[in-house]
Design a protein around this motif. Sequence first.
Motif, short mmCIF file in Angstrom:
data_model
loop_
_atom_site.label_atom_id
_atom_site.label_comp_id
_atom_site.label_asym_id
_atom_site.label_seq_id
_atom_site.Cartn_x
_atom_site.Cartn_y
_atom_site.Cartn_z
N ASP A 2 17.92 16.79 -4.31
CA ASP A 2 18.83 16.23 -5.30
C ASP A 2 20.08 15.70 -4.61
O ASP A 2 20.91 16.45 -4.15
CB ASP A 2 19.19 17.33 -6.32
N THR A 6 23.08 7.33 -8.18
CA THR A 6 23.39 6.50 -9.34
C THR A 6 22.12 5.82 -9.81
O THR A 6 21.09 5.86 -9.14
CB THR A 6 24.42 5.41 -8.98
N GLN A 7 22.24 5.13 -10.95
CA GLN A 7 21.05 4.46 -11.49
C GLN A 7 20.51 3.39 -10.56
O GLN A 7 19.31 3.27 -10.36
CB GLN A 7 21.40 3.83 -12.85
N SER A 8 21.41 2.61 -9.99
CA SER A 8 20.93 1.52 -9.14
C SER A 8 20.36 2.08 -7.84
O SER A 8 19.39 1.57 -7.28
CB SER A 8 22.03 0.50 -8.87
N GLU A 9 20.96 3.18 -7.35
CA GLU A 9 20.41 3.84 -6.16
C GLU A 9 19.03 4.39 -6.48
O GLU A 9 18.11 4.30 -5.67
CB GLU A 9 21.33 4.98 -5.72
N GLN A 10 18.90 4.95 -7.67
CA GLN A 10 17.62 5.50 -8.11
C GLN A 10 16.56 4.42 -8.14
O GLN A 10 15.43 4.61 -7.70
CB GLN A 10 17.80 6.10 -9.51
N ARG A 11 16.93 3.24 -8.66
CA ARG A 11 15.98 2.13 -8.74
C ARG A 11 15.55 1.69 -7.35
O ARG A 11 14.38 1.43 -7.10
CB ARG A 11 16.60 0.95 -9.51
N GLU A 12 16.54 1.60 -6.47
CA GLU A 12 16.25 1.20 -5.09
C GLU A 12 15.28 2.19 -4.46
O GLU A 12 14.30 1.82 -3.80
CB GLU A 12 17.58 1.15 -4.30
N GLU A 14 13.20 4.21 -5.97
CA GLU A 14 11.87 4.12 -6.58
C GLU A 14 11.07 2.97 -6.00
O GLU A 14 9.88 3.08 -5.74
CB GLU A 14 11.99 3.95 -8.11
N SER B 13 25.54 5.41 0.16
CA SER B 13 24.39 5.10 -0.68
C SER B 13 23.13 4.95 0.17
O SER B 13 22.09 5.55 -0.10
CB SER B 13 24.68 3.81 -1.45
#
Lengths: 89, 91
Positions: A2, A6-12, A14, B13
């Motif tokens: 964990d 963030t959402q965009s990091e999550q998308r990247e 995935e 990131s």
Amino acid sequence: MDAGLTQSEQRELEGRLQKRQVKEFMNVFGNLVDNCFNSCVDDFTSRALSGRESGCISRCVTKSMTTQNRLGERFAELNASVTAEMQKR
Amino acid sequence: MSFLGFGRSQPTSAEKIAAVENEYKVFAEMHSRMVKVCTAKCVDRSYREGDLSKGEAVCLDRCSAKFFEAHQTISEQLQKEGAARGFGGGM
């Protein structure tokens, strides 16, 4: 694992994992062909696969997929118990 | 090799994503090696049947457990010997 993404990091992430999964599948496929060919085919008196060889290959694929699934389950279980062990320490 | 020290408060990131992706890669590779090795040791290569026999199934279960244990043992020993010889870094 964990990392608080963030959402965009999550998308990247995935997207990258999907690419890795495709690569992994190609790897499994390649190993399957190698293994079943090596195990089943050894008669080069003709260009076409014999009935025996085709049957062998078909059974080899079925068995290999079953093996893959079973080992996948064991892997997940073992991994989970190792992780739990480590978190206890 | 990670240079995340106590000076930096947050991984970037890219580092976070790379870390997760790398972990997946490590597991996927280990899984793949386990399948190869345990298939070779447990599954009869004549493929007279499409189903796993009971013996083969049990062998696979035990093989995977032993594989994990061997992996851990080797990892620990390498770390100890590496430290003794003066190499840094973890696995």
